[in-house]
Design an enzyme around this catalytic site. Structure first.
Site, mmCIF file in Angstrom:
data_model
loop_
_atom_site.group_PDB
_atom_site.id
_atom_site.type_symbol
_atom_site.label_atom_id
_atom_site.label_comp_id
_atom_site.label_asym_id
_atom_site.label_seq_id
_atom_site.Cartn_x
_atom_site.Cartn_y
_atom_site.Cartn_z
ATOM 1 N N HIS A 1 0.642 -21.284 -3.618
ATOM 2 C CA HIS A 1 0.145 -20.485 -4.756
ATOM 3 C C HIS A 1 -1.273 -19.979 -4.496
ATOM 4 O O HIS A 1 -2.030 -19.758 -5.440
ATOM 5 C CB HIS A 1 0.175 -21.294 -6.059
ATOM 6 C CG HIS A 1 1.461 -22.033 -6.276
ATOM 7 N ND1 HIS A 1 2.537 -21.482 -6.924
ATOM 8 C CD2 HIS A 1 1.858 -23.274 -5.873
ATOM 9 C CE1 HIS A 1 3.540 -22.363 -6.940
ATOM 10 N NE2 HIS A 1 3.154 -23.453 -6.300
ATOM 11 N N SER B 1 -16.940 2.591 6.145
ATOM 12 C CA SER B 1 -16.625 3.299 4.901
ATOM 13 C C SER B 1 -17.368 4.624 4.900
ATOM 14 O O SER B 1 -18.455 4.744 5.468
ATOM 15 C CB SER B 1 -17.069 2.447 3.710
ATOM 16 O OG SER B 1 -17.345 3.262 2.581
ATOM 17 N N LYS C 1 -19.997 -1.541 5.122
ATOM 18 C CA LYS C 1 -18.621 -2.026 5.139
ATOM 19 C C LYS C 1 -18.052 -2.283 6.520
ATOM 20 O O LYS C 1 -18.383 -1.617 7.506
ATOM 21 C CB LYS C 1 -17.710 -1.028 4.417
ATOM 22 C CG LYS C 1 -17.949 -1.009 2.934
ATOM 23 C CD LYS C 1 -17.363 -2.232 2.252
ATOM 24 C CE LYS C 1 -16.020 -1.854 1.661
ATOM 25 N NZ LYS C 1 -15.307 -3.013 1.182
ATOM 26 N N GLU D 1 -4.354 -3.914 7.075
ATOM 27 C CA GLU D 1 -3.817 -3.339 5.839
ATOM 28 C C GLU D 1 -2.729 -2.317 6.131
ATOM 29 O O GLU D 1 -1.717 -2.235 5.436
ATOM 30 C CB GLU D 1 -4.943 -2.684 5.039
ATOM 31 C CG GLU D 1 -5.912 -3.704 4.458
ATOM 32 C CD GLU D 1 -7.157 -3.046 3.887
ATOM 33 O OE1 GLU D 1 -7.078 -2.509 2.781
ATOM 34 O OE2 GLU D 1 -8.196 -3.063 4.561
#
Ligand code: ARG
Length: 489
Positions: free
Chosen positions: A186, A307, A313, A320
């Protein structure tokens, strides 16, 4: 009139020129209408392009040539065409193959499909002998064959890609067989494991994926050629010989099934989608580990992106994207299932749509495996941070309960006693059970003793989990050994 023009072309009086050998007229549809048959009217360019598949099936060229060579040789053997014609066809098909490979012959994007393009070139170059190659054959069994040949040619490469990825996972697992980290359920810290255990879990999933691709290859092992449009042929074709020449175990059993079946595409698309789903889950972990909050992983600058607005960043875009591309593969599988659902037997043009989805799944998986492998090979795991994260979340609670079980307490009572300790620790601002004195702990159970404390450390927690399948370093090394052995076979 077009009919006449094609007639002349077919007679060889106006053999088309140009790089592809079929585009000399500037009207690709004309050259492509090799089998217009009784149809005197030519489709509109847009309509012709709509039903063409050359943009997608061009990658089947080597397979189409291989299939045609086997077919032509068999026609010659059987005396269906003269032996010299079979020889001429074979030589010309080989030449076309070599020219396509060398890039001296270009596939005409205006042709209908790869089958008509190659037959068109053959006919333009050889005249009547070229017109003999399609005896006893339909594009229906031809495309069923080509697709199988293509998959038999490329799936082993894809499987090798998967194996290389698995192998990198195992290398990293070995390196980190003893690196302790929190295991989660979880997404809550649960029990101490090792990073090697985690990486091995991923390797187990990829190992099954590898098997699935192998299973699909096994079922591909039937040659559909000789099934014709759907009902075979009245010509004395030798299906056994063609199957053997192309390296198939046997010819397919039923000609209608052979041209209608796309189970193999479904199976492979499913195998790809499952593998992508695995990669997607692994990448989700990598993304979480790359967050500042977790800090378990430094993806490295080459495996991160900046970024356009935030100068600080360092984003895990590659992970992803691999995660995101699982959606494409699942979509491709749905496309194929829906394509086949409700299709009347035997061949329908709908089936032409199978290739784009399937090829996309294969291409996507190949690139994702490569990228994932590169990321894993370069990943810098912050083992100090991982080990530190094992303290503070009461990951030792189950171990404390099992300590009491070993001393004879029923598990449910042990669970309750430790739950109370955890609750009281939290109330007292204590981060671990080990912060309590023996005297305090004995109020929950008199069975606690000094030997409890060393059993509560993360590394002894992970190390004591040495059952088959567990995270203990020795056991992880055994798992790696088993997986490596499977890879060798
Ligand atoms: N391009 C077609 C396909 O991919 C080849 C078979 C065409 N057959 C037909 N009867 N129109 O399925």
């Amino acid at each position: 009139m077009l009919g006449k023009k094609i007639g002349k072309m077919i007679e060889g009086k106006e053999a088309p020129q140009g790089p592809s050998g079929v585009s000399g007229t500037g009207k690709p549809a004309e050259a492509a209408l090799l089998w217009a048959g009784r149809l005197a009217e030519k489709p509109e360019q847009e309509a012709f392009a709509f039903q063409a598949s050359i943009a997608v099936d061009r990658r089947l060229a080597p397979d189409d040539i291989r299939g045609s060579r086997a077919h032509a040789a068999m026609l010659g053997e059987r005396g269906i065409i003269p032996a010299e014609t079979a020889e001429a066809l074979d030589a010309e098909l080989a030449r076309i193959g070599a020219e396509l490979e060398a890039g001296t012959l270009e596939i005409d994007g205006g042709a209908e499909d790869i089958h008509s393009f190659i037959e068109g070139v053959l006919t333009a170059r050889l005249g009547d002998p070229g017109r003999m190659v399609h005896a006893g054959r339909s594009r229906n069994d031809q495309v069923a064959l080509d697709l199988r040949l293509y998959l038999r040619r490329t799936l082993p490469e894809l499987r090798a890609e998967l194996e290389r990825t698995l192998s990198v996972l195992l290398d990293r697992a070995e390196e980190h067989a003893a690196s302790v980290m929190p295991g989660y359920t979880h997404l809550q810290r649960a029990q101490p494991v090792t990073l090697g255990h985690w990486l091995c879990a991923w390797a187990c999933a990829l190992d099954r994926d590898r098997d699935r691709l192998g299973d699909a290859l096994g079922r591909l092992d039937e040659c559909p050629l000789g099934s014709g449009a759907l009902a075979g042929s009245t010509l004395p074709l030798d299906r056994e010989a063609v199957a053997a020449a192309l390296g198939f175990r046997r010819p397919s059993l039923n000609s209608m099934d052979s041209v209608a079946d796309r189970d193999f595409a479904l199976e492979i698309a499913a195998a790809c989608a499952i593998t992508q789903t695995h990669l997607s889950r692994f990448c989700e972990d990598l993304v979480i580990w790359s967050s500042e909050e977790s800090g378990f992983l430094d993806m490295g600058e080459a495996w991160s992106t900046g970024s356009s607005i935030m100068p600080q960043k360092k984003n895990p875009d590659f992970a992803e994207l691999v995660r995101g591309k699982a959606g494409r593969s699942a979509g491709n599988l749905m496309t194929l299932l829906n394509l086949l659902k409700g299709l009347p037997y035997a061949y329908d043009k709908d089936l032409q749509e199978d290739k784009e989805a399937l090829f996309d799944s294969l291409d996507t998986l190949q690139s994702c495996l490569r990228i994932f492998r590169g990321m894993i090979a370069a990943a810098r795991f912050n083992t100090g941070r991982m080990e530190a994260a094992c303290t503070g979340g009461f990951l030792e609670a189950t171990d404390a309960a099992e300590y009491l079980v070993k001393k004879g307490l029923p598990f449910r009572r042990a669970h309750e006693a430790v739950a109370m300790i955890v609750r009281d620790c939290i109330a007292a601002g204590q981060q671990t059970i080990g912060r309590r004195s023996l005297e305090e702990l004995r109020r929950y159970s008199p069975l606690f003793d000094e030997d409890l404390y060393p059993a509560l450390s993360p590394s002894s927690g992970a190390g004591a989990r040495n059952l088959p399948g567990g995270p203990a370093p020795g056991e992880v090394r055994r798992q790696i050994g088993v997986l490596r052995k499977r890879l060798e076979n």
